[in-house]
Design a protein around this motif. Structure first.
Motif, PDB file in Angstrom:
ATOM      1  N   GLU A  22      11.601 104.642  35.570  1.00  0.00           N
ATOM      2  CA  GLU A  22      11.075 105.318  34.377  1.00  0.00           C
ATOM      3  C   GLU A  22       9.689 104.797  34.016  1.00  0.00           C
ATOM      4  O   GLU A  22       8.784 105.579  33.713  1.00  0.00           O
ATOM      5  CB  GLU A  22      12.013 105.107  33.191  1.00  0.00           C
ATOM      6  N   VAL A  23       9.518 103.481  34.044  1.00  0.00           N
ATOM      7  CA  VAL A  23       8.228 102.877  33.702  1.00  0.00           C
ATOM      8  C   VAL A  23       7.153 103.314  34.693  1.00  0.00           C
ATOM      9  O   VAL A  23       6.050 103.708  34.308  1.00  0.00           O
ATOM     10  CB  VAL A  23       8.334 101.333  33.648  1.00  0.00           C
ATOM     11  N   THR A  25       7.115 105.946  36.647  1.00  0.00           N
ATOM     12  CA  THR A  25       6.842 107.378  36.502  1.00  0.00           C
ATOM     13  C   THR A  25       5.902 107.635  35.327  1.00  0.00           C
ATOM     14  O   THR A  25       4.978 108.441  35.426  1.00  0.00           O
ATOM     15  CB  THR A  25       8.162 108.158  36.322  1.00  0.00           C
ATOM     16  N   ALA A  26       6.115 106.936  34.237  1.00  0.00           N
ATOM     17  CA  ALA A  26       5.308 107.157  33.033  1.00  0.00           C
ATOM     18  C   ALA A  26       3.943 106.471  33.092  1.00  0.00           C
ATOM     19  O   ALA A  26       2.936 107.058  32.694  1.00  0.00           O
ATOM     20  CB  ALA A  26       6.078 106.671  31.802  1.00  0.00           C
ATOM     21  N   ASP A  27       3.923 105.211  33.603  1.00  0.00           N
ATOM     22  CA  ASP A  27       2.710 104.407  33.464  1.00  0.00           C
ATOM     23  C   ASP A  27       2.206 103.742  34.734  1.00  0.00           C
ATOM     24  O   ASP A  27       1.238 102.991  34.689  1.00  0.00           O
ATOM     25  CB  ASP A  27       2.953 103.315  32.412  1.00  0.00           C
ATOM     26  N   GLY A  28       2.883 103.954  35.849  1.00  0.00           N
ATOM     27  CA  GLY A  28       2.444 103.359  37.113  1.00  0.00           C
ATOM     28  C   GLY A  28       3.065 101.994  37.349  1.00  0.00           C
ATOM     29  O   GLY A  28       3.600 101.364  36.430  1.00  0.00           O
ATOM     30  N   ALA A  31       2.511  98.648  35.254  1.00  0.00           N
ATOM     31  CA  ALA A  31       3.149  98.485  33.947  1.00  0.00           C
ATOM     32  C   ALA A  31       4.524  97.821  34.024  1.00  0.00           C
ATOM     33  O   ALA A  31       5.106  97.488  32.993  1.00  0.00           O
ATOM     34  CB  ALA A  31       3.277  99.834  33.260  1.00  0.00           C
TER      35      ALA A  31
END
Length: 193
Positions: A22-23, A25-28, A31
């Protein structure tokens, strides 16, 4: 009840992997923090390190999982016979679209332990499937399947990367990326199908 009690030892590893995906996917991948993932999973900050060792170990597990998922999808495409290589490309592009975090990590050896035995096995399996698809084509039966595999992989990976990063906006219609790739492959000097 707090999240700390939601996960037990049997699914902590999966919970951390899911949170990491999830991290990413959202922020690379930059992150990702084991401490943050522990907080998200509701466990002590040392728990993810127990399963993965360090951030690179966690990203290695994601790369292994990604290769295994991609290999499973490619295996299904083998049933298509002479069009298997085109289907490999379509499935590769669709994998990149539906699993962006895995795709990002799989091809970034600076992020993971590239000499991890499980990762090496998973990558070999995926590469062998691609070679099998290339070898099935009549024009490569006597040729170099290694170079054919690299050429095919380059086309699919390049397209998938351009698509994911938004660099094809204005170049192609809003069709699903797998369908656009089918049409793009027709322009290859030696068509994949």
């Amino acid at each position: 009840m707090s999240d700390r009690h939601t996960y037990h030892h049997g699914d902590l590893r999966r919970a951390v992997l899911d949170a990491a995906v999830e991290v990413i996917t959202a922020d690379g991948p930059a992150a990702v923090s084991l401490r943050d993932l522990a907080r998200r999973a509701g466990v002590s900050h040392a728990a993810p390190a127990h399963h993965f060792g360090d951030k690179a170990g966690l990203l290695t597990a994601i790369a292994v999982e990604g290769n295994e998922m991609l290999a499973a999808s490619l295996s299904e495409a083998l049933a298509d016979g002479t069009r298997a290589l085109l289907e490999f490309g379509v499935r590769y592009v669709e994998f990149a679209e539906s699993h962006p975090a895995h795709f990002e990590v799989m091809y970034r050896p600076d992020l993971h332990h590239r000499d991890d035995p499980a990762l090496m096995r998973a990558r070999r399996n995926t590469a062998e499937l691609l070679r099998t698809g290339v070898a099935a084509l009549p024009r490569t039966a006597a040729g170099d399947t290694g170079l054919g595999a690299v050429a095919s992989w380059s086309l699919a990976h390049g397209f998938a990367t351009l698509w994911r990063t938004g660099n094809l906006e204005g170049w192609v219609r809003d069709d699903p990326p797998g369908e656009v790739f089918r049409r793009v492959a027709e322009f290859a000097p030696r068509p994949l199908g």
